[in-house]
Design a protein around this motif. Structure first.
Motif, short mmCIF file in Angstrom:
data_model
loop_
_atom_site.label_atom_id
_atom_site.label_comp_id
_atom_site.label_asym_id
_atom_site.label_seq_id
_atom_site.Cartn_x
_atom_site.Cartn_y
_atom_site.Cartn_z
N ASN A 45 0.83 -1.21 0.00
CA ASN A 45 0.00 0.00 0.00
C ASN A 45 0.86 1.26 0.00
OD1 ASN A 45 0.79 -0.74 2.62
ND2 ASN A 45 -0.78 0.57 3.54
N THR A 46 2.05 1.17 0.61
CA THR A 46 2.97 2.31 0.59
C THR A 46 3.50 2.54 -0.82
OG1 THR A 46 3.64 1.93 2.88
CG2 THR A 46 5.10 3.26 1.52
N GLN A 47 3.84 1.47 -1.51
CA GLN A 47 4.32 1.61 -2.87
C GLN A 47 3.24 2.17 -3.79
OE1 GLN A 47 6.75 -1.68 -4.46
NE2 GLN A 47 6.77 -2.58 -2.41
N ARG A 48 2.00 1.75 -3.57
CA ARG A 48 0.90 2.31 -4.36
C ARG A 48 0.73 3.80 -4.09
NH1 ARG A 48 -1.67 -2.68 -3.01
NH2 ARG A 48 -2.73 -1.65 -1.28
N ASN A 184 5.22 5.48 6.86
CA ASN A 184 4.31 6.39 7.56
C ASN A 184 4.35 7.78 6.94
OD1 ASN A 184 2.58 7.55 9.45
ND2 ASN A 184 4.20 7.83 10.97
N LEU A 185 5.56 8.25 6.63
CA LEU A 185 5.70 9.57 6.02
C LEU A 185 5.02 9.63 4.65
CD1 LEU A 185 9.39 10.67 6.74
CD2 LEU A 185 7.31 11.58 7.75
N TYR A 230 12.11 16.00 7.79
CA TYR A 230 11.18 15.35 8.70
C TYR A 230 11.98 14.43 9.62
CZ TYR A 230 7.24 16.74 5.70
OH TYR A 230 6.31 17.45 4.98
N TYR A 231 11.54 14.34 10.86
CA TYR A 231 12.14 13.42 11.81
C TYR A 231 11.06 12.48 12.32
CZ TYR A 231 16.11 16.62 11.88
OH TYR A 231 17.18 17.39 11.50
N VAL A 232 11.39 11.20 12.38
CA VAL A 232 10.48 10.21 12.94
C VAL A 232 11.14 9.66 14.19
CG1 VAL A 232 9.26 8.05 12.59
CG2 VAL A 232 9.54 9.64 10.68
N GLN A 233 10.48 9.88 15.34
CA GLN A 233 11.01 9.42 16.62
C GLN A 233 11.16 7.92 16.58
OE1 GLN A 233 10.75 7.91 19.64
NE2 GLN A 233 10.70 9.40 21.30
N GLY A 234 12.36 7.44 16.92
CA GLY A 234 12.68 6.03 16.72
C GLY A 234 12.00 5.07 17.66
N ASP A 238 6.46 9.00 16.49
CA ASP A 238 5.93 10.34 16.25
C ASP A 238 6.72 11.03 15.13
OD1 ASP A 238 4.13 9.96 18.27
OD2 ASP A 238 5.22 11.17 19.75
N VAL A 239 6.03 11.83 14.34
CA VAL A 239 6.65 12.55 13.23
C VAL A 239 6.81 14.01 13.60
CG1 VAL A 239 6.44 13.22 10.81
CG2 VAL A 239 5.70 10.94 11.54
N ILE A 240 8.02 14.53 13.39
CA ILE A 240 8.32 15.92 13.71
C ILE A 240 8.77 16.62 12.44
CG2 ILE A 240 9.70 17.47 15.15
CD1 ILE A 240 10.24 15.00 16.95
N SER A 241 8.18 17.76 12.16
CA SER A 241 8.60 18.58 11.04
C SER A 241 9.07 19.91 11.62
CB SER A 241 7.45 18.82 10.05
OG SER A 241 7.87 19.74 9.05
N PRO A 242 10.40 20.10 11.74
CA PRO A 242 10.91 21.33 12.35
C PRO A 242 10.49 22.60 11.60
CG PRO A 242 12.63 19.70 12.17
CD PRO A 242 11.47 19.20 11.36
N ASN A 243 10.14 22.44 10.32
CA ASN A 243 9.72 23.60 9.54
C ASN A 243 8.44 24.20 10.09
OD1 ASN A 243 10.91 21.30 7.78
ND2 ASN A 243 11.58 23.17 6.77
N THR A 244 7.63 23.36 10.73
CA THR A 244 6.38 23.86 11.30
C THR A 244 6.39 23.78 12.82
OG1 THR A 244 5.39 21.65 11.17
CG2 THR A 244 5.07 23.10 9.29
N GLU A 245 7.46 23.12 13.38
CA GLU A 245 7.61 22.96 14.82
C GLU A 245 6.41 22.27 15.44
OE1 GLU A 245 10.35 23.36 16.33
OE2 GLU A 245 11.37 24.30 14.66
N LYS A 246 5.80 21.33 14.72
CA LYS A 246 4.67 20.58 15.25
C LYS A 246 5.02 19.11 15.29
CE LYS A 246 1.05 23.76 13.65
NZ LYS A 246 -0.14 23.90 12.81
#
Length: 249
Positions: A45-48, A184-185, A230-234, A238-246
């Motif tokens: 499903n990710t490849q699709r 996930n991303l 993007y950072y994904v907490q290992g 959780d997904v972190i996008s520093p560009n939006t700080e969320k």
């Protein structure tokens, strides 16, 4: 001399040599296959979704999933991000690509520079970004030492000196695989047409002006061709996008 016997010996020697070379070639191909996990490792499903959103992955997808613990760190001399210190003598900027020679050239000014790693994707022509290493291997993202250059020489630096500690209550845990984090991303966060150019495991540390110990967790960093990261907490995923700080879950 028994030429018939000598001929047989040579034939057997060549056969043995071919077997050895064949095994080395097979073993090399196997190691390369195991270390370079391609997009076929992603779920169907990710490849699709990649096809639908026209997302491309140009980076190698790491296979490692080590056991890592959360850490803590504090700024030794406060937040020194804006303070520029001139080097006693300029250093050839080409040494940035030779860690051993760079460490030798700057050891008197920055004796612990061998505990930093150059970050090519975060750097520019005259600003060379390095991150401190956790356990001598994993970069602590967002915490930076900048070597500043001019005319192909490094002439000054900006540094955030830190001290890393290991809380006793934090036990090592198996980190999320890069393929799952990327999946996930792709499915939930990356915009259409994204191009993933770099994937690396390290630690994510927020930068606060504080004397207290600050937490940092293992995280996968995904860099896009657009410059967004993007950072994904290992551990939690959780997904972190520093560009939006969320932080997104």
């Amino acid at each position: 001399m028994d030429w018939g016997r000598a001929k047989n010996v040579l034939i057997y020697a060549f056969l043995l040599l071919n077997l050895v070379l064949g095994y080395q070639l097979w073993n090399g191909v196997r190691e390369q296959r195991d270390s370079n996990l391609d997009i076929t490792s992603l779920e169907n499903n990710t490849q699709r979704m990649m096809d639908e959103k026209q997302i491309r992955v140009l980076a190698k997808i790491p296979t490692e999933t080590p056991e890592l613990a959360k850490i803590a760190y504090r700024f030794v001399d406060g937040d020194q991000r804006g303070k520029t210190v001139d080097l006693p003598a300029p250093v050839d900027s080409k040494l940035i690509f030779s860690p051993r020679e760079l460490a030798s050239a700057l050891k008197n000014t920055l004796p612990d520079i061998d505990q930093y790693r150059y970050d090519e994707v975060a750097s520019s022509a005259d600003v060379f970004v390095l991150h401190p290493l956790v356990d001598g291997k994993w970069p602590l993202f967002k915490i930076e030492m900048k070597l500043l250059g001019s005319n192909q020489k490094i002439i000054s630096y900006q540094r955030q000196a830190i001290e890393i500690s290991y809380p006793e209550e934090e036990k090592p845990q198996r980190v999320l695989s890069a393929s799952k984090a990327l999946g996930n991303l792709i499915e939930n966060f990356l915009p259409e047409g994204s191009v993933v150019t770099e994937i690396e495991l390290g630690y994510y540390g927020e930068v606060f002006d504080s004397d207290a110990h600050l937490p940092a967790a293992p995280a996968w960093r995904f860099m896009l061709e657009s410059g967004k990261e993007y950072y994904v907490q290992g551990i939690s995923g959780d997904v972190i996008s520093p560009n939006t700080e969320k932080t997104k879950e």
